[in-house]
Design an enzyme around this catalytic site. Sequence first.
Site, short mmCIF file in Angstrom:
data_model
loop_
_atom_site.label_atom_id
_atom_site.label_comp_id
_atom_site.label_asym_id
_atom_site.label_seq_id
_atom_site.Cartn_x
_atom_site.Cartn_y
_atom_site.Cartn_z
N HIS A 112 0.81 -1.10 -0.10
CA HIS A 112 -0.09 0.03 -0.12
C HIS A 112 0.91 1.33 0.13
CE1 HIS A 112 -3.14 2.59 1.16
NE2 HIS A 112 -2.64 3.32 1.95
N GLU A 113 1.87 1.25 0.78
CA GLU A 113 2.84 2.24 0.90
C GLU A 113 3.42 2.69 -0.57
OE1 GLU A 113 2.24 4.41 3.25
OE2 GLU A 113 0.97 3.12 4.43
N HIS A 116 1.71 4.45 -2.88
CA HIS A 116 1.84 5.96 -2.77
C HIS A 116 3.06 6.37 -3.38
CE1 HIS A 116 -1.57 6.68 -0.27
NE2 HIS A 116 -1.09 5.99 0.79
N HIS A 120 3.18 9.03 -6.43
CA HIS A 120 4.17 10.14 -6.41
C HIS A 120 4.89 10.07 -7.77
CE1 HIS A 120 7.50 12.53 -4.54
NE2 HIS A 120 6.91 13.33 -5.28
#
Length: 244
Positions: A112-113, A116, A120
């Site tokens: 999940h991270e 991100h 980005h």
Amino acid sequence: MYGYYPYYGMGYGTYYFSWTYVLVIIGVIICLAAQARLKRTYNKFSKVRSLSGMTGAQAAMRILSMAGINDVQITHVNGSLTDHYNPMNRTLALSDTVYNNRSVAAVGVAAHECGHAIQHQMGYVPLRFRGALVPVTKFCSWVSWPLIVFGAIIGGSNSLLLTIGIWMFSVTVIFQLVTLPVEFNASHRAMRELERTGVLSEQELPYTRKVLTAAAMTYVASAAAIILQLLRLLLMFGGGGRRR
């Protein structure tokens, strides 16, 4: 700051208590329920070891590498489920319960991270918008309640300071709403990358999806709670404010 307010009934209930506190209580219950569900779900699937045997950190390294992202540093941060991605210094911090954990739950949170980080890298608009809102939201959350409280004390529902405070509080609501698509999209990307990279098998993906869904619901709960708080302020100080 939930429920922080001076002694005003504002035309509802008694002078020392407003029925609108019920909205605050509902918001707190929703958040606690969502957190409990996440903890319960994570604990359940943290006992299911991934077939690949990868830790959260190793899974993150593979996902980022196969996504062509080589400038993000994976670090270890203390705590439980304190994982986050920082676009400012391009670091992906994994918590104690994820970094060296080989479970499908830990791998899912790490992915999940990574979602991100991929957002980005691709210039995902909602993420950029949320990033731009961060300093504004911090300022507004810091000054909104003092303005609301002070404005209510000196001028009641007709105070300009009170109105400004409520508008500033609304910025925090907007931030929470913008956060929702960012988090849901990151989880969607995580599931796709876990399948594409082979970090998890097809039979393991449903387990991880349950963990990420439970995590996403905490953001929905936070948004619901802050919307209820804003509704409370509007009911107390809008057209139905203190009556003359």
